[in-house]
Motif scaffolding. Structure first.
Motif, PDB file in Angstrom:
ATOM      1  N   ASN A 191      10.003  56.393  78.782  1.00  0.00           N
ATOM      2  CA  ASN A 191      10.225  55.789  80.100  1.00  0.00           C
ATOM      3  C   ASN A 191      11.664  55.409  80.394  1.00  0.00           C
ATOM      4  OD1 ASN A 191       7.753  55.742  81.507  1.00  0.00           O
ATOM      5  ND2 ASN A 191       6.999  54.043  80.270  1.00  0.00           N
ATOM      6  N   LEU A 192      12.582  55.616  79.437  1.00  0.00           N
ATOM      7  CA  LEU A 192      13.915  55.055  79.612  1.00  0.00           C
ATOM      8  C   LEU A 192      15.065  56.047  79.523  1.00  0.00           C
ATOM      9  CD1 LEU A 192      13.562  51.757  77.520  1.00  0.00           C
ATOM     10  CD2 LEU A 192      13.738  51.950  80.004  1.00  0.00           C
ATOM     11  N   ALA A 193      14.973  57.006  78.621  1.00  0.00           N
ATOM     12  CA  ALA A 193      16.163  57.803  78.307  1.00  0.00           C
ATOM     13  C   ALA A 193      15.756  59.062  77.560  1.00  0.00           C
ATOM     14  CB  ALA A 193      17.135  56.977  77.448  1.00  0.00           C
ATOM     15  N   PRO A 194      16.701  59.982  77.354  1.00  0.00           N
ATOM     16  CA  PRO A 194      16.416  61.093  76.433  1.00  0.00           C
ATOM     17  C   PRO A 194      16.322  60.576  75.004  1.00  0.00           C
ATOM     18  CG  PRO A 194      18.712  61.138  77.110  1.00  0.00           C
ATOM     19  CD  PRO A 194      18.045  60.073  77.932  1.00  0.00           C
ATOM     20  N   ALA A 195      15.778  61.382  74.127  1.00  0.00           N
ATOM     21  CA  ALA A 195      15.656  60.978  72.723  1.00  0.00           C
ATOM     22  C   ALA A 195      17.028  60.663  72.147  1.00  0.00           C
ATOM     23  CB  ALA A 195      14.992  62.102  71.923  1.00  0.00           C
ATOM     24  N   GLY A 196      17.064  59.655  71.275  1.00  0.00           N
ATOM     25  CA  GLY A 196      18.312  59.343  70.599  1.00  0.00           C
ATOM     26  C   GLY A 196      18.665  57.877  70.554  1.00  0.00           C
ATOM     27  N   VAL A 197      18.058  57.063  71.408  1.00  0.00           N
ATOM     28  CA  VAL A 197      18.304  55.625  71.348  1.00  0.00           C
ATOM     29  C   VAL A 197      16.970  54.893  71.231  1.00  0.00           C
ATOM     30  CG1 VAL A 197      18.312  55.314  73.873  1.00  0.00           C
ATOM     31  CG2 VAL A 197      19.492  53.655  72.407  1.00  0.00           C
ATOM     32  N   THR A 198      16.999  53.811  70.462  1.00  0.00           N
ATOM     33  CA  THR A 198      15.844  52.948  70.247  1.00  0.00           C
ATOM     34  C   THR A 198      16.214  51.553  70.731  1.00  0.00           C
ATOM     35  OG1 THR A 198      15.345  54.204  68.249  1.00  0.00           O
ATOM     36  CG2 THR A 198      14.207  52.104  68.519  1.00  0.00           C
ATOM     37  N   PHE A 199      15.326  50.903  71.458  1.00  0.00           N
ATOM     38  CA  PHE A 199      15.590  49.523  71.886  1.00  0.00           C
ATOM     39  C   PHE A 199      14.841  48.553  70.972  1.00  0.00           C
ATOM     40  CE2 PHE A 199      11.802  50.883  74.157  1.00  0.00           C
ATOM     41  CZ  PHE A 199      10.949  49.801  74.020  1.00  0.00           C
ATOM     42  N   ALA A 200      15.446  47.400  70.744  1.00  0.00           N
ATOM     43  CA  ALA A 200      14.784  46.329  69.993  1.00  0.00           C
ATOM     44  C   ALA A 200      15.144  45.019  70.674  1.00  0.00           C
ATOM     45  CB  ALA A 200      15.224  46.320  68.538  1.00  0.00           C
ATOM     46  N   ILE A 201      14.135  44.301  71.123  1.00  0.00           N
ATOM     47  CA  ILE A 201      14.303  43.004  71.781  1.00  0.00           C
ATOM     48  C   ILE A 201      13.824  41.960  70.778  1.00  0.00           C
ATOM     49  CG2 ILE A 201      13.647  41.611  73.777  1.00  0.00           C
ATOM     50  CD1 ILE A 201      12.890  44.358  75.144  1.00  0.00           C
ATOM     51  N   VAL A 202      14.752  41.178  70.238  1.00  0.00           N
ATOM     52  CA  VAL A 202      14.441  40.307  69.099  1.00  0.00           C
ATOM     53  C   VAL A 202      14.759  38.861  69.447  1.00  0.00           C
ATOM     54  CG1 VAL A 202      14.770  39.937  66.626  1.00  0.00           C
ATOM     55  CG2 VAL A 202      15.177  42.212  67.597  1.00  0.00           C
ATOM     56  N   ARG A 203      13.797  37.976  69.243  1.00  0.00           N
ATOM     57  CA  ARG A 203      14.026  36.547  69.474  1.00  0.00           C
ATOM     58  C   ARG A 203      14.996  35.986  68.441  1.00  0.00           C
ATOM     59  NH1 ARG A 203       8.595  34.090  69.552  1.00  0.00           N
ATOM     60  NH2 ARG A 203       9.025  33.516  67.390  1.00  0.00           N
ATOM     61  N   ASP A 204      15.885  35.126  68.880  1.00  0.00           N
ATOM     62  CA  ASP A 204      16.958  34.649  68.018  1.00  0.00           C
ATOM     63  C   ASP A 204      16.456  34.022  66.718  1.00  0.00           C
ATOM     64  OD1 ASP A 204      18.836  35.502  69.831  1.00  0.00           O
ATOM     65  OD2 ASP A 204      19.261  33.509  70.656  1.00  0.00           O
ATOM     66  N   ASP A 205      15.383  33.250  66.798  1.00  0.00           N
ATOM     67  CA  ASP A 205      14.925  32.571  65.584  1.00  0.00           C
ATOM     68  C   ASP A 205      14.460  33.543  64.507  1.00  0.00           C
ATOM     69  OD1 ASP A 205      12.538  32.890  67.428  1.00  0.00           O
ATOM     70  OD2 ASP A 205      11.520  32.164  65.636  1.00  0.00           O
ATOM     71  N   MET A 206      14.047  34.753  64.921  1.00  0.00           N
ATOM     72  CA  MET A 206      13.640  35.755  63.930  1.00  0.00           C
ATOM     73  C   MET A 206      14.829  36.216  63.094  1.00  0.00           C
ATOM     74  SD  MET A 206      10.380  36.064  64.174  1.00  0.00           S
ATOM     75  CE  MET A 206       9.986  37.580  63.278  1.00  0.00           C
ATOM     76  N   LEU A 207      16.005  36.202  63.701  1.00  0.00           N
ATOM     77  CA  LEU A 207      17.195  36.638  62.968  1.00  0.00           C
ATOM     78  C   LEU A 207      17.576  35.650  61.875  1.00  0.00           C
ATOM     79  CD1 LEU A 207      19.284  37.865  66.031  1.00  0.00           C
ATOM     80  CD2 LEU A 207      18.049  39.282  64.377  1.00  0.00           C
ATOM     81  N   GLU A 208      17.016  34.440  61.942  1.00  0.00           N
ATOM     82  CA  GLU A 208      17.235  33.452  60.883  1.00  0.00           C
ATOM     83  C   GLU A 208      16.166  33.543  59.802  1.00  0.00           C
ATOM     84  OE1 GLU A 208      20.024  31.791  61.004  1.00  0.00           O
ATOM     85  OE2 GLU A 208      20.398  32.833  62.913  1.00  0.00           O
ATOM     86  N   LYS A 209      15.185  34.418  59.987  1.00  0.00           N
ATOM     87  CA  LYS A 209      14.068  34.525  59.055  1.00  0.00           C
ATOM     88  C   LYS A 209      14.115  35.794  58.202  1.00  0.00           C
ATOM     89  CE  LYS A 209      10.846  31.979  62.040  1.00  0.00           C
ATOM     90  NZ  LYS A 209       9.567  32.063  62.792  1.00  0.00           N
ATOM     91  N   ILE A 210      15.227  36.501  58.236  1.00  0.00           N
ATOM     92  CA  ILE A 210      15.326  37.735  57.452  1.00  0.00           C
ATOM     93  C   ILE A 210      15.170  37.393  55.982  1.00  0.00           C
ATOM     94  CG2 ILE A 210      16.872  39.628  56.801  1.00  0.00           C
ATOM     95  CD1 ILE A 210      17.894  39.528  59.728  1.00  0.00           C
TER      96      ILE A 210
END
Length: 357
Positions: A191-210
């Motif tokens: 729905n967005l683009a040709p093949a080649g890019v992936t989107f990731a929408i990540v909540r900030d607090d998850m980045l502290e849980k790696i």
């Protein structure tokens, strides 16, 4: 003869976006350079990235405490990156088809995976509901639309643990309450683009849980801290993605896209249910708006090859069903015009008149 593009992916894009992309391949922003050969460190491309971020946020009402990442590798890479980043002890998965099964397989490399619900008992023809979600999970993972079997979640589920969703094939197709998700990701080539890019929408607090030490490129923090440009990003697909978001805003945003998608799906499903030669393959309440799957009805199975050739002769492209389920699949992504669905319905009606008394 006009072609009607029902390909499951890479799939149809808005014609005006294709035309803008074609011009940018020749001359991007009047620079005298092609979008294919500009530096990603230029001011012009900074503006592309900013536009993509701002419009994504606006169209999906993404809160400020989420990062939007533009990555390579497709959703299949996210299957293991999600688990590598966030699976410490145990994660829950819902198995609704091929892509969720692949995500489960990759996640098992990093910890315990509990399959909380599955529709495999009926060949993935429905969406499991009413299952318990243990409170001790690191996260719950779902696949919101299933391209092969033609099922889709039509509501955002409530989860007591972080909810992560693969929305590769239905992003921007319906309103989504992003706040209910800890992460949304997907390949952009539906729905967005040709093949080649992936989107990731990540909540900030998850980045502290790696949960573990990771290779630099696998760690989401790397990309969040570097505006998705730690290394060279997929420049051309991101440019097309930004143009697609502009188109989506211009026509009325997600609400209008959803209205159109419901209208298209209702039209085609009504014909499948009416026409004695065809039948749907999924539970009606879980029918996908994006991937409409159907087969020849009982007693008419031998007509399948003939219908396929007839449809091709009428300009229908990409309606062959996936090899795992057979039959037919009409992928009705955002950019597919209603006229193409009307043409397919007419095609089905003409075929019916030729084969029934």
């Amino acid at each position: 003869m006009k072609k009607h593009n029902f390909n499951a992916g890479p799939s149809i894009l808005p014609q005006e976006v294709i035309e803008k992309a074609a011009q940018a391949v020749l001359d991007f922003n009047g620079s005298g350079l092609s979008i294919l050969s500009i530096s990603h460190r230029t001011k012009d491309f900074d503006e592309v990235m900013d536009t993509a971020d701002k419009l994504f946020r606006e169209l999906l009402d993404i809160p400020e405490n989420y990062k939007i990442l533009f990555l390579g590798g497709g959703a299949s890479t996210q299957f293991f990156e999600v688990a590598a980043n966030f699976l410490g002890k145990k994660a829950g998965y819902v198995n609704t088809g091929v892509w969720s099964k692949k995500a489960i397989k990759e996640a098992k490399r990093y910890g315990e995976v509990e399959v909380l619900a599955t529709s495999e008992d009926k060949n993935f023809t429905y969406i499991p509901k009413g299952f318990a979600i243990p409170a001790d999970l690191d996260y719950l993972h779902i696949t919101t639309n299933n391209t092969i079997y033609g099922t889709e979640y039509h509501e955002d589920i409530d989860s007591p643990v972080p909810l992560i969703a693969d929305m590769s094939s239905d992003i921007l197709s319906r309103p989504v309450d992003v706040k209910k998700y800890a992460m949304i990701y997907g390949g952009a080539q539906k729905n967005l683009a040709p093949a080649g890019v992936t989107f990731a929408i990540v909540r900030d607090d998850m980045l502290e849980k790696i949960v573990r030490d990771l290779p630099t490129m696998v760690n989401y923090r790397t990309h969040a801290e570097n505006n998705s440009m730690f290394n060279t990003p997929p420049v051309f697909p991101i440019y097309v993605l930004a143009e697609t978001l502009k188109w989506a805003k211009k026509i009325g945003g997600v609400e209008e896209l959803y209205r159109r998608n419901v209208e298209k799906a209702d039209l085609l499903y009504a014909e499948i249910d009416r026409n004695p030669l065809f039948k749907g393959t999924t539970a009606k309440e879980d029918r996908s708006l994006m991937n409409i799957c159907f087969v020849m009805n009982d007693g008419y199975e031998e007509l399948a090859p003939e219908f396929m050739e007839f449809a091709k002769s009428k300009g229908m492209v990409g309606i062959k069903g996936h090899r795992l389920v057979g039959g037919f699949r009409a992928s009705c992504y955002n950019a597919l015009p209603k006229e193409s669905v009307e043409a397919l319905v007419t095609c089905m009606q003409e075929f019916e008149k030729a084969h029934t008394k």
